[in-house]
Design a protein around this motif. Structure first.
Motif, PDB file in Angstrom:
ATOM      1  N   ASP A 100      32.104 -40.606  13.485  1.00  0.00           N
ATOM      2  CA  ASP A 100      33.439 -40.636  12.680  1.00  0.00           C
ATOM      3  C   ASP A 100      33.025 -41.596  11.841  1.00  0.00           C
ATOM      4  OD1 ASP A 100      34.260 -38.365  13.629  1.00  0.00           O
ATOM      5  OD2 ASP A 100      35.725 -39.320  15.100  1.00  0.00           O
TER       6      ASP A 100
ATOM      7  N   GLU B 157      35.176 -33.781   5.982  1.00  0.00           N
ATOM      8  CA  GLU B 157      34.252 -33.811   7.203  1.00  0.00           C
ATOM      9  C   GLU B 157      33.596 -32.560   7.611  1.00  0.00           C
ATOM     10  OE1 GLU B 157      36.762 -34.850  10.602  1.00  0.00           O
ATOM     11  OE2 GLU B 157      38.025 -33.158  10.057  1.00  0.00           O
TER      12      GLU B 157
ATOM     13  N   LYS C 208      30.748 -41.220   9.001  1.00  0.00           N
ATOM     14  CA  LYS C 208      31.216 -40.202   7.989  1.00  0.00           C
ATOM     15  C   LYS C 208      32.375 -40.969   7.076  1.00  0.00           C
ATOM     16  CE  LYS C 208      30.858 -35.926  10.713  1.00  0.00           C
ATOM     17  NZ  LYS C 208      31.639 -34.857  11.328  1.00  0.00           N
TER      18      LYS C 208
END
Length: 71
Positions: free
Chosen positions: A29, A20, A32
């Protein structure tokens, strides 16, 4: 790949924690997570890595030149 070399095997969550920092801050998030999933699947298709286990319990491993999992 360096993360997998140093850890021998890793779950997606473990890889997320390591990777990350390398992903752009503008991604959510969820974005990702999807990007890492796509990366893992592409590496699996190219026979660079293999997974043992299923779904969220899968562990990813590097693959030797002969196709076996490195231990």
């Amino acid at each position: 790949m360096k993360a997998l070399q140093s850890m021998d095997d890793a779950g997606k969550q473990e890889l997320m924690e390591v990777l990350e920092k390398a992903l752009p801050e503008v991604l959510s998030d969820e974005q990702k997570s999807k990007k890492i999933s796509n990366l893992l699947q592409a590496m699996k298709k190219d026979e660079i890595i293999a997974a043992t286990g299923k779904n969220r319990y899968a562990k990813w491993h590097l693959v030797n030149d002969n196709g076996s999992i490195k231990v």
